[in-house]
Design a protein around this motif. Sequence first.
Motif, PDB file in Angstrom:
ATOM      1  N   CYS A   7     -10.585  -2.950  -8.004  1.00  0.00           N
ATOM      2  CA  CYS A   7     -10.679  -1.515  -7.673  1.00  0.00           C
ATOM      3  C   CYS A   7     -11.298  -1.304  -6.298  1.00  0.00           C
ATOM      4  CB  CYS A   7     -11.499  -0.784  -8.726  1.00  0.00           C
ATOM      5  SG  CYS A   7     -10.586  -0.552 -10.265  1.00  0.00           S
ATOM      6  N   SER A   8     -12.348  -2.099  -6.013  1.00  0.00           N
ATOM      7  CA  SER A   8     -13.032  -1.933  -4.731  1.00  0.00           C
ATOM      8  C   SER A   8     -12.126  -2.307  -3.551  1.00  0.00           C
ATOM      9  CB  SER A   8     -14.304  -2.793  -4.688  1.00  0.00           C
ATOM     10  OG  SER A   8     -13.975  -4.162  -4.729  1.00  0.00           O
ATOM     11  N   LEU A   9     -11.147  -3.199  -3.793  1.00  0.00           N
ATOM     12  CA  LEU A   9     -10.202  -3.570  -2.741  1.00  0.00           C
ATOM     13  C   LEU A   9      -8.995  -2.636  -2.706  1.00  0.00           C
ATOM     14  CD1 LEU A   9     -10.182  -7.460  -3.196  1.00  0.00           C
ATOM     15  CD2 LEU A   9     -11.172  -6.204  -1.280  1.00  0.00           C
ATOM     16  N   LEU A  10      -8.522  -2.262  -3.906  1.00  0.00           N
ATOM     17  CA  LEU A  10      -7.281  -1.490  -4.026  1.00  0.00           C
ATOM     18  C   LEU A  10      -7.453  -0.045  -3.579  1.00  0.00           C
ATOM     19  CD1 LEU A  10      -4.372  -1.955  -4.951  1.00  0.00           C
ATOM     20  CD2 LEU A  10      -5.037  -1.147  -7.222  1.00  0.00           C
ATOM     21  N   ALA A  13      -7.538   0.443   0.124  1.00  0.00           N
ATOM     22  CA  ALA A  13      -6.207   0.119   0.673  1.00  0.00           C
ATOM     23  C   ALA A  13      -5.237   1.272   0.433  1.00  0.00           C
ATOM     24  CB  ALA A  13      -5.667  -1.153   0.022  1.00  0.00           C
ATOM     25  N   LEU A  14      -5.286   1.853  -0.778  1.00  0.00           N
ATOM     26  CA  LEU A  14      -4.414   2.995  -1.095  1.00  0.00           C
ATOM     27  C   LEU A  14      -4.783   4.204  -0.230  1.00  0.00           C
ATOM     28  CD1 LEU A  14      -4.232   2.768  -5.003  1.00  0.00           C
ATOM     29  CD2 LEU A  14      -2.334   2.455  -3.406  1.00  0.00           C
ATOM     30  N   PHE A  15      -6.086   4.412  -0.075  1.00  0.00           N
ATOM     31  CA  PHE A  15      -6.560   5.538   0.734  1.00  0.00           C
ATOM     32  C   PHE A  15      -6.089   5.383   2.192  1.00  0.00           C
ATOM     33  CE2 PHE A  15      -9.850   7.489   3.469  1.00  0.00           C
ATOM     34  CZ  PHE A  15      -9.755   8.807   3.009  1.00  0.00           C
ATOM     35  N   LEU A  16      -6.231   4.165   2.725  1.00  0.00           N
ATOM     36  CA  LEU A  16      -5.825   3.898   4.101  1.00  0.00           C
ATOM     37  C   LEU A  16      -4.309   4.079   4.269  1.00  0.00           C
ATOM     38  CD1 LEU A  16      -6.817   2.952   6.896  1.00  0.00           C
ATOM     39  CD2 LEU A  16      -6.375   0.596   6.170  1.00  0.00           C
ATOM     40  N   SER A  17      -3.541   3.585   3.265  1.00  0.00           N
ATOM     41  CA  SER A  17      -2.073   3.734   3.297  1.00  0.00           C
ATOM     42  C   SER A  17      -1.695   5.207   3.302  1.00  0.00           C
ATOM     43  CB  SER A  17      -1.435   3.039   2.090  1.00  0.00           C
ATOM     44  OG  SER A  17      -1.724   1.679   2.096  1.00  0.00           O
ATOM     45  N   GLY A  18      -2.400   6.003   2.464  1.00  0.00           N
ATOM     46  CA  GLY A  18      -2.130   7.437   2.398  1.00  0.00           C
ATOM     47  C   GLY A  18      -2.396   8.127   3.730  1.00  0.00           C
ATOM     48  N   ILE A  19      -3.522   7.765   4.354  1.00  0.00           N
ATOM     49  CA  ILE A  19      -3.883   8.342   5.665  1.00  0.00           C
ATOM     50  C   ILE A  19      -2.817   7.989   6.708  1.00  0.00           C
ATOM     51  CG2 ILE A  19      -5.534   8.203   7.576  1.00  0.00           C
ATOM     52  CD1 ILE A  19      -6.601   9.862   5.316  1.00  0.00           C
ATOM     53  N   LEU A  20      -2.381   6.702   6.712  1.00  0.00           N
ATOM     54  CA  LEU A  20      -1.371   6.249   7.666  1.00  0.00           C
ATOM     55  C   LEU A  20      -0.038   6.981   7.460  1.00  0.00           C
ATOM     56  CD1 LEU A  20      -2.044   2.387   7.755  1.00  0.00           C
ATOM     57  CD2 LEU A  20      -2.438   4.021   9.610  1.00  0.00           C
TER      58      LEU A  20
END
Length: 480
Positions: A7-10, A13-20
């Motif tokens: 969870c701490s990695l995923l 990563a999901l948040f960053l993907s969403g921002i991008l």
Amino acid sequence: TCFRLLCSLLLPALFLSGILCICLVVLLWGVRLWMLRKKQLSSAGRDGKRPLLVAFFHPYCNAGGGGERVLWCAIRTLQKKYKNVTCVVYTGDRDATGEEIVEGAFRRFNIKLIHPVKFVFLEKRFLVEASLYPHFTLLGQSLGSVFLGWEALLKCVPDIYIDSMGYAFTIPLFKYIGGCRVGCYVHYPTISTDMLSVVRNQDTRFNNAAFITSSPLFSKFKLVYYYFFAFMYGLVGSCSDVVMVNSSWTLNHILSLWRAAACTSVVYPPCDVQTFLDIPLEVEKSTSEYSIVSVSQFRPEKDHPLQIRAFAKLLKERVGQQPSLKLILIGGCRNQQDEERVNNLKRLCEELGVSDDVMFRINIPFEELKRHLAEATIGLHTMWNEHFGIGVVECMAAGTVILAHNSGGPKLDIVVPHEGYITGFLAEDEDSYAETMAYIFSLSPEKRLEIRENARRSVHRFSDQHFEDTFLLSVEPLFK
């Protein structure tokens, strides 16, 4: 603990993907608004109104093939119908001026435009050259076309965009970034279900090398790659507002790949049948030499080696017979690869001992083409799954006895019985081509004349006028 670590990695990563993704959408939207603003600021005409810009994406508009005849006829048709339209051609033919290109269209196709055309010369045409991508050619050329399309869009933002050369991956670019109404004229699907079956069955063809067919692993990998590409091709093609296809064969493939039946229609390419119908048709006079004429660009899929091998086989079987035979290969060379292909064909003629009996006529003027067809007995065509076959129609209109490949457009649309009467012949391989040519020469001149007359009567549905009517009907939604 593992779950918490995951969870701490995923989550980051999901948040960053969403921002991008959001940044990308905002960027693309900003570029779209800039493009629309650029379009609005473009120059107005004398009456203060800005003309409607209709752009055709045709990087090889000076090539001189059937696709180019469609382009110039389409432009002439729009110029006749719409007074407020300015036609733009995106081309990579930087070795010629706009005037020379228009003059070439008249010289080769007998097409005279009503108004001037605006040419946008592209510098990065090399990005769509097959030679740049020895592997993954389809994907490479398609991605290259997107970069070439971007260059085109930066130089001129049209109101209506028509891809007239088969670069479907440019369609979403002009629709969603350029804010254009988009259409396309499909001569040949970039990938087809036939190509998938060739790889699946491990058949060796010009686009499926022997080292791949001999390896089950390579064949499976290529099949996965083809399925992925077919999915992407269907995705970009379905963005079109209007889809025109040139034959029943192309229609079947495009419907299965693009699934856009509501906006897809068959528009047979314009063949200058009237010019060829002017050639007098009469019973052949006794002659010391018969000619067999082939009309097609010197591209690998046209399979000129098959023509030469079949002709050599025919000559071998006719040793000592009169009259003598001559094979005339007429076609256009677009680039150095095409010229090298011609040199390879000449070497094949030498190997088979038929150099003295085969003539190559490259990039010839229209009048010379007409003369060769008027004098020919047989019109020869050998491409497997030819999408349509303008050369086939021209041969039939000129009064040759056509012998085409038993597949694609010739089989489904062109060399079909007319009012119950035979219009020509079909073959598939070296033996059947040689045998059918021998059979045609064995017929009486009166019987050949009957076949030629039937063929002529059947080609009126491929005239310029019929193209103009169906083309205008198809593109009408783009002008509303």
